[in-house]
Design an enzyme around this catalytic site. Sequence first.
Site, mmCIF file in Angstrom:
data_model
loop_
_atom_site.group_PDB
_atom_site.id
_atom_site.type_symbol
_atom_site.label_atom_id
_atom_site.label_comp_id
_atom_site.label_asym_id
_atom_site.label_seq_id
_atom_site.Cartn_x
_atom_site.Cartn_y
_atom_site.Cartn_z
ATOM 1 N N GLU A 200 35.399 46.770 49.448
ATOM 2 C CA GLU A 200 36.152 47.324 48.321
ATOM 3 C C GLU A 200 35.208 47.695 47.183
ATOM 4 O O GLU A 200 34.141 47.104 47.036
ATOM 5 C CB GLU A 200 37.143 46.272 47.770
ATOM 6 C CG GLU A 200 38.359 46.058 48.639
ATOM 7 C CD GLU A 200 39.276 44.976 48.096
ATOM 8 O OE1 GLU A 200 38.901 44.291 47.120
ATOM 9 O OE2 GLU A 200 40.359 44.805 48.675
ATOM 10 N N LYS A 201 35.652 48.610 46.365
ATOM 11 C CA LYS A 201 34.998 48.850 45.078
ATOM 12 C C LYS A 201 35.113 47.557 44.281
ATOM 13 O O LYS A 201 36.179 46.940 44.236
ATOM 14 C CB LYS A 201 35.739 49.981 44.351
ATOM 15 C CG LYS A 201 35.251 50.254 42.949
ATOM 16 C CD LYS A 201 34.244 51.364 42.953
ATOM 17 C CE LYS A 201 33.651 51.603 41.566
ATOM 18 N NZ LYS A 201 32.456 52.472 41.671
ATOM 19 N N HIS A 208 43.903 38.854 36.722
ATOM 20 C CA HIS A 208 44.560 38.488 37.976
ATOM 21 C C HIS A 208 46.046 38.346 37.679
ATOM 22 O O HIS A 208 46.471 37.386 37.043
ATOM 23 C CB HIS A 208 43.969 37.173 38.505
ATOM 24 C CG HIS A 208 44.608 36.726 39.783
ATOM 25 N ND1 HIS A 208 44.529 35.447 40.242
ATOM 26 C CD2 HIS A 208 45.338 37.398 40.690
ATOM 27 C CE1 HIS A 208 45.187 35.351 41.387
ATOM 28 N NE2 HIS A 208 45.692 36.513 41.678
ATOM 29 N N HIS A 235 37.501 29.816 41.071
ATOM 30 C CA HIS A 235 38.699 30.081 41.870
ATOM 31 C C HIS A 235 39.751 28.989 41.747
ATOM 32 O O HIS A 235 40.688 28.934 42.546
ATOM 33 C CB HIS A 235 38.335 30.356 43.335
ATOM 34 C CG HIS A 235 37.356 31.500 43.471
ATOM 35 N ND1 HIS A 235 37.721 32.800 43.232
ATOM 36 C CD2 HIS A 235 36.035 31.528 43.770
ATOM 37 C CE1 HIS A 235 36.666 33.574 43.390
ATOM 38 N NE2 HIS A 235 35.639 32.831 43.708
ATOM 39 N N ASN A 289 50.387 36.048 49.205
ATOM 40 C CA ASN A 289 50.577 34.643 49.564
ATOM 41 C C ASN A 289 51.999 34.440 50.055
ATOM 42 O O ASN A 289 52.952 34.892 49.424
ATOM 43 C CB ASN A 289 50.311 33.740 48.359
ATOM 44 C CG ASN A 289 48.908 33.941 47.818
ATOM 45 O OD1 ASN A 289 47.966 34.091 48.585
ATOM 46 N ND2 ASN A 289 48.771 33.977 46.510
ATOM 47 N N ARG A 291 53.662 31.600 50.447
ATOM 48 C CA ARG A 291 54.137 30.243 50.144
ATOM 49 C C ARG A 291 54.703 30.182 48.719
ATOM 50 O O ARG A 291 54.499 31.106 47.917
ATOM 51 C CB ARG A 291 52.956 29.272 50.223
ATOM 52 C CG ARG A 291 51.866 29.659 49.216
ATOM 53 C CD ARG A 291 50.770 28.652 49.049
ATOM 54 N NE ARG A 291 49.937 28.984 47.909
ATOM 55 C CZ ARG A 291 48.926 29.841 47.928
ATOM 56 N NH1 ARG A 291 48.596 30.456 49.044
ATOM 57 N NH2 ARG A 291 48.231 30.093 46.829
HETATM 58 C C1 MV4 Z 1 37.851 41.203 43.825
HETATM 59 C C2 MV4 Z 1 37.214 41.140 42.569
HETATM 60 C C3 MV4 Z 1 36.728 42.328 42.050
HETATM 61 N N1 MV4 Z 1 36.851 43.482 42.742
HETATM 62 N N2 MV4 Z 1 37.983 42.380 44.467
HETATM 63 C C4 MV4 Z 1 38.247 36.496 44.440
HETATM 64 C C5 MV4 Z 1 39.005 35.710 45.457
HETATM 65 C C6 MV4 Z 1 39.819 36.657 46.217
HETATM 66 N N3 MV4 Z 1 41.164 36.172 46.262
HETATM 67 C C7 MV4 Z 1 39.723 37.979 45.529
HETATM 68 N N4 MV4 Z 1 38.722 37.839 44.511
HETATM 69 C C8 MV4 Z 1 38.238 38.898 43.816
HETATM 70 N N5 MV4 Z 1 38.365 40.114 44.411
HETATM 71 C C9 MV4 Z 1 37.479 43.492 43.928
HETATM 72 N N6 MV4 Z 1 37.600 44.646 44.596
HETATM 73 C C10 MV4 Z 1 37.114 39.908 41.931
HETATM 74 C C11 MV4 Z 1 37.633 38.777 42.556
HETATM 75 C C12 MV4 Z 1 37.534 37.549 41.807
HETATM 76 C C13 MV4 Z 1 38.692 36.907 41.347
HETATM 77 C C14 MV4 Z 1 39.955 37.385 41.607
HETATM 78 C C15 MV4 Z 1 41.077 36.730 41.140
HETATM 79 C C16 MV4 Z 1 40.946 35.584 40.387
HETATM 80 C C17 MV4 Z 1 39.709 35.089 40.110
HETATM 81 C C18 MV4 Z 1 38.567 35.733 40.585
HETATM 82 C C19 MV4 Z 1 37.316 35.212 40.292
HETATM 83 C C20 MV4 Z 1 36.194 35.858 40.749
HETATM 84 C C21 MV4 Z 1 36.307 37.009 41.514
#
Ligand code: MV4
Length: 445
Positions: A200-201, A208, A235, A289, A291
Amino acid sequence: MFGKILIANRGEIALRIQRACRELGIPTVAVHSTADSNAMHVRLADESVCIGPPSPRASYLNMPAVLSAAAVTGADAIHPGYGFLSENAKFAEMVEAHGITFIGPSPAHMRMMGDKIAAKAAMAEIGVPLVAGSDGAVQEVAQARRIAEEIGYPVLIKAASGGGGRGMKVAHAPDELEEAWTVARTEARSAFGDDAVYMEKYLDRPRHIELQIMADNHGNVVHFGERDCSLQRRHQKLVEEAGSPALDAAARDAIGAVATAGLRKLGYRNAGTLEFLYQDGQFAFIEMNTRLQVEHPVTEMVCNVDLVREQIRIAAGQELGYTQSDIRFQGHAIECRVTAEDPVTFMASPGHVELYQPPGGLGVRVDSALYAGYDVPPYYDSMVAKLIVHAPTRPEAIARMRRALMEFAIQGIKTTIPLHRRIMDSAEFRAGDYTIHWLERFVAE
Ligand code: MV4
């Protein structure tokens, strides 16, 4: 309706599910490890069965032991809570094969969403916006290079079976791609036994935001709005709010309409959460998710709904009985996850609880299985309480949370209550001005 429900979980979520069962007039069965004989979820259940030694693998994750407990007690449904067996399609299949209802989605949908590539393909099909990236799995580094050139750096390589950030590597420029590729695949193989990856980009400063949906077995799908879960560290979410300070009603309605229409087409049932990254006014789906989630109470407070009750009713075949326009979003809710950890170093702090004095008053809810004299065992998740507040506006909710955090006293173990007080006092949090990276920096200072 069910005659008896077995709750395959522990702690505050086991209590939360018991409460819904009791209000529906359904007796409950608790299961517990030998370390949890004195746990509140065991004390408050109608019946309990010890299913093994402390190690989760030997007890709460032990599928034959949980199924045997259901069989000997005559439970006709199992609620898995979150964590443990809650997203295990194999377990859901075994439950159904024993003539017991699994309170959750179909095993096929659980399996689909557990595979992040399949989940993204399904969402693309139904018109949910995605992050730009590979169309499916990436097979070799040369292909990864071509896709990266196409979508532009920085890019992220992610494990198809991933979650919680494991098997995820960013490449900021072409010279970092090969290393990121190798590390992501190796981590994916060792953590999940599956080295399938996709790309992914990389979004550098997203929020979030997740959308709560609920679907019955009769084609009715609604959403209960969004939660902003950007306040996380490694996380682990610390604070969640509903609604998001970054969204207005129009943006919520728009993404909600796409998601509910799509999930109706997919035939999804029971509770589900779509996870999005939200940056520059755009939603990008990342995972779903299947759940009930830890942070479901903030949604319950603003929507005035009992999500666990809805899960149980739906699993029993009942209709939702209302439509999207019946769901109103009232006020603002915030949840602080209190863990048994040092508030500065985050070192685990299990042990004897000498004093437990939860806050109260208008708009304050505490979901916890703690009591004075309880020994917090070292074997499980460190979360010991969820403090949830609800108020007409966000500033009032923050004031209420500060007040409740002042009242909240837990002695004998260290907790993150002091950290939550500092977060509530910070200018950035109060302004609603934060991304997924803000808390890590705040904690480091
Ligand atoms: C990402 C991102 C930035 N760009 N995808 C981290 C765990 C997984 N569930 C998805 N995650 C991420 N995906 C793209 N394309 C940054 C994260 C990410 C993150 C996402 C949600 C909540 C906290 C996070 C902490 C670090 C990185």
